[in-house]
Design a protein around this motif. Structure first.
Motif, PDB file in Angstrom:
ATOM      1  N   HIS A  60      32.617  60.773  55.034  1.00 31.36           N
ATOM      2  CA  HIS A  60      33.790  62.014  56.108  1.00 31.36           C
ATOM      3  C   HIS A  60      33.566  61.876  57.151  1.00 31.36           C
ATOM      4  O   HIS A  60      34.368  62.072  58.684  1.00 31.36           O
ATOM      5  CB  HIS A  60      33.854  63.349  55.690  1.00 31.36           C
ATOM      6  CG  HIS A  60      31.869  63.991  56.440  1.00 31.36           C
ATOM      7  ND1 HIS A  60      30.929  63.415  55.586  1.00 31.36           N
ATOM      8  CD2 HIS A  60      31.899  64.670  57.342  1.00 31.36           C
ATOM      9  CE1 HIS A  60      29.980  64.569  56.268  1.00 31.36           C
ATOM     10  NE2 HIS A  60      29.883  64.799  56.740  1.00 31.36           N
ATOM     11  N   ARG A  61      32.503  60.429  57.984  1.00 34.95           N
ATOM     12  CA  ARG A  61      32.195  59.948  59.563  1.00 34.95           C
ATOM     13  C   ARG A  61      32.858  59.208  59.326  1.00 34.95           C
ATOM     14  O   ARG A  61      33.015  59.330  60.888  1.00 34.95           O
ATOM     15  CB  ARG A  61      30.982  60.609  60.006  1.00 34.95           C
ATOM     16  CG  ARG A  61      30.442  61.652  59.645  1.00 34.95           C
ATOM     17  CD  ARG A  61      28.930  62.074  60.148  1.00 34.95           C
ATOM     18  NE  ARG A  61      28.893  62.614  61.020  1.00 34.95           N
ATOM     19  CZ  ARG A  61      27.823  64.175  59.225  1.00 34.95           C
ATOM     20  NH1 ARG A  61      27.735  63.557  57.838  1.00 34.95           N
ATOM     21  NH2 ARG A  61      27.533  65.463  60.131  1.00 34.95           N
TER      22      ARG A  61
ATOM     23  N   GLU B 124      38.337  65.407  63.754  1.00 29.55           N
ATOM     24  CA  GLU B 124      37.605  64.718  63.918  1.00 29.55           C
ATOM     25  C   GLU B 124      35.920  65.144  64.260  1.00 29.55           C
ATOM     26  O   GLU B 124      34.766  64.970  63.452  1.00 29.55           O
ATOM     27  CB  GLU B 124      37.478  62.740  64.795  1.00 29.55           C
ATOM     28  CG  GLU B 124      37.734  61.889  63.968  1.00 29.55           C
ATOM     29  CD  GLU B 124      39.521  62.049  64.100  1.00 29.55           C
ATOM     30  OE1 GLU B 124      40.094  63.188  64.779  1.00 29.55           O
ATOM     31  OE2 GLU B 124      40.008  60.926  64.163  1.00 29.55           O
TER      32      GLU B 124
ATOM     33  N   ARG C  21      25.791  62.890  65.111  1.00 31.56           N
ATOM     34  CA  ARG C  21      25.255  63.507  64.169  1.00 31.56           C
ATOM     35  C   ARG C  21      24.947  63.610  62.677  1.00 31.56           C
ATOM     36  O   ARG C  21      23.960  63.775  62.260  1.00 31.56           O
ATOM     37  CB  ARG C  21      26.729  64.387  63.860  1.00 31.56           C
ATOM     38  CG  ARG C  21      26.757  65.648  65.111  1.00 31.56           C
ATOM     39  CD  ARG C  21      27.956  66.657  65.132  1.00 31.56           C
ATOM     40  NE  ARG C  21      28.078  67.630  65.589  1.00 31.56           N
ATOM     41  CZ  ARG C  21      28.744  68.026  66.433  1.00 31.56           C
ATOM     42  NH1 ARG C  21      29.210  66.613  66.825  1.00 31.56           N
ATOM     43  NH2 ARG C  21      29.283  68.491  67.648  1.00 31.56           N
ATOM     44  N   ALA C  22      25.399  62.067  62.765  1.00 32.39           N
ATOM     45  CA  ALA C  22      24.769  61.470  61.044  1.00 32.39           C
ATOM     46  C   ALA C  22      23.519  61.169  60.794  1.00 32.39           C
ATOM     47  O   ALA C  22      23.252  61.582  59.703  1.00 32.39           O
ATOM     48  CB  ALA C  22      25.549  60.160  60.821  1.00 32.39           C
TER      49      ALA C  22
ATOM     50  N   THR D 164      35.392  67.685  61.511  1.00 35.02           N
ATOM     51  CA  THR D 164      34.488  67.358  60.286  1.00 35.02           C
ATOM     52  C   THR D 164      33.117  66.690  60.440  1.00 35.02           C
ATOM     53  O   THR D 164      32.350  67.017  59.521  1.00 35.02           O
ATOM     54  CB  THR D 164      35.646  65.832  59.561  1.00 35.02           C
ATOM     55  OG1 THR D 164      37.114  66.266  58.966  1.00 35.02           O
ATOM     56  CG2 THR D 164      34.510  65.834  58.489  1.00 35.02           C
ATOM     57  N   ASP D 165      33.190  66.408  61.560  1.00 34.86           N
ATOM     58  CA  ASP D 165      31.948  66.366  62.051  1.00 34.86           C
ATOM     59  C   ASP D 165      30.692  67.277  61.921  1.00 34.86           C
ATOM     60  O   ASP D 165      29.554  66.785  62.163  1.00 34.86           O
ATOM     61  CB  ASP D 165      31.918  65.210  63.234  1.00 34.86           C
ATOM     62  CG  ASP D 165      30.667  64.464  63.821  1.00 34.86           C
ATOM     63  OD1 ASP D 165      30.059  63.739  62.589  1.00 34.86           O
ATOM     64  OD2 ASP D 165      30.114  63.715  64.678  1.00 34.86           O
TER      65      ASP D 165
ATOM     66  N   ALA E 221      30.805  56.114  62.875  1.00 31.90           N
ATOM     67  CA  ALA E 221      30.023  57.861  62.367  1.00 31.90           C
ATOM     68  C   ALA E 221      28.933  57.622  64.451  1.00 31.90           C
ATOM     69  O   ALA E 221      28.339  57.399  64.721  1.00 31.90           O
ATOM     70  CB  ALA E 221      28.718  58.000  61.887  1.00 31.90           C
ATOM     71  N   SER E 222      28.262  59.628  63.970  1.00 36.20           N
ATOM     72  CA  SER E 222      28.026  59.773  65.256  1.00 36.20           C
ATOM     73  C   SER E 222      27.073  60.085  65.441  1.00 36.20           C
ATOM     74  O   SER E 222      26.191  59.584  64.335  1.00 36.20           O
ATOM     75  CB  SER E 222      28.831  61.466  65.500  1.00 36.20           C
ATOM     76  OG  SER E 222      28.257  62.425  65.079  1.00 36.20           O
TER      77      SER E 222
END
Length: 333
Positions: free
Chosen positions: A304-305, A172, A268-269, A175-176, A265-266
């Protein structure tokens, strides 16, 4: 920063559109169709992020990455990921030079403007982690010495969704760090016919390279202009609300979909939304972001998140289905 963003005028926009339009035309001259792929590559380049591609082999991903690099007069490296690939094969290492009785640092292929990591999930977790510093810090460390990576810097990683035997799924955290994820589809019949016609004409011969149409200083200039695009606070809140829904799906989504999400999602999204929405506004000739820009990017930013449970696989529910529901759950400002 707010003052700088308000100064983006029509002349700046025309300059940015002219530069990026020239790169887009060079892309289309070699790659048939794949409009979404072209847009995602340009967005990642302008926003200073990285791009994850998912597709079966043979859909011109390597050609597309090489064309973009050649068109901006940037350096390009392709790394074929395999289980025996070592971190030093990517970031570099020190070798002993007998003539000088000393060690010499040899930098790895990640030190380029555009790096293609082909089938990244075939490399081990240790090797995948070697890219983290490069992607996030824009530098590598060899024998305790930091080496900066050229600017601009774009990592394009590919994954094959079909053959998963002997692969190492991306973590994860890894990917993030990809700003966008694009799913590359099969071309249409007409596009395939055009590909064959271009092959017969020798367009894809090894000695037929794409001449540079712009330089790296122009790309850095457009990146700066993209960062100056105005984005209203309400739109930032809209992007953040979309991300927030993925974290508390039980409050906003239908029960049969909410129970499939294990992790959302984090932050970063939200950052990816804001940076790529500004880049998209430049591509479309605007000095400001509109709600449709954010909605247009939602699948590429979120798919992807989202960490879905095993039940989503058994029910054949994809992240894109969840993103559709997320868009429906948040009011457009």
């Amino acid at each position: 920063m707010t003052a700088a963003r308000s100064q983006l005028d029509r002349r700046d926009l025309a300059e940015a559109q002219g530069i990026i339009g020239t790169v887009g035309s060079a892309f289309s001259a070699r790659v048939v169709g794949q409009d979404h792929l072209r847009e995602s590559m340009l967005l990642a380049l302008l926003a200073g992020g990285h791009l994850l591609l998912e597709s079966v082999p043979g859909l011109a991903k390597t050609t597309a990455a090489r064309v973009v690099a050649q068109s901006i007069d940037g350096s390009f490296r392709r790394i074929q990921c395999t289980p025996d690939l070592l971190p030093s094969d990517i970031i570099g290492t020190q070798i002993y030079e007998a003539a000088t009785n000393s060690f010499v640092t040899v930098l790895g292929p990640v030190h380029a403007n555009i790096v293609l990591l082909d089938e990244i999930n075939r490399s081990s977790a240790k090797t995948q982690s070697a890219m983290l510093e490069a992607m996030e810090e824009r530098q590598t460390t060899v024998a305790g010495v930091e080496h900066p990576i050229p600017d601009p810097f774009l990592v394009i990683a590919t994954q094959n969704p079909v053959d998963q035997e002997g692969t190492y799924p991306l973590s994860e955290a890894q990917t993030d760090r990809f700003m966008l994820k694009e799913v590359v589809r099969y071309p249409s019949v007409e596009d395939e016919v055009e590909v064959i016609a271009r092959m017969d004409a020798g367009l894809y011969n090894k000695d037929h390279s794409v001449p540079p149409v712009v330089g790296l200083p122009e790309i850095r200039r457009v990146q700066m202009l993209a960062g100056a695009v105005h984005m209203d606070t309400d739109l930032v809140r809209y992007a953040s609300s979309l991300v927030s829904v993925t974290r508390t799906p039980e409050r906003h989504l239908p029960t049969h979909l909410a129970r499939l999400i294990e992790y959302g999602a984090s932050p970063r999204a939200t950052i990816a939304f804001c940076r790529t929405a500004r880049a998209l506004a430049v591509l479309r000739g605007r000095g400001h972001v509109i709600p449709q820009d954010i909605a247009h990017l939602a699948h590429r930013v979120l798919r992807h998140r989202l960490i879905l449970g095993f039940q989503a696989t058994t029910e054949r529910v994809t992240p894109d289905t969840i993103v559709d529901a997320v868009l429906q759950a948040v009011r457009v400002p």
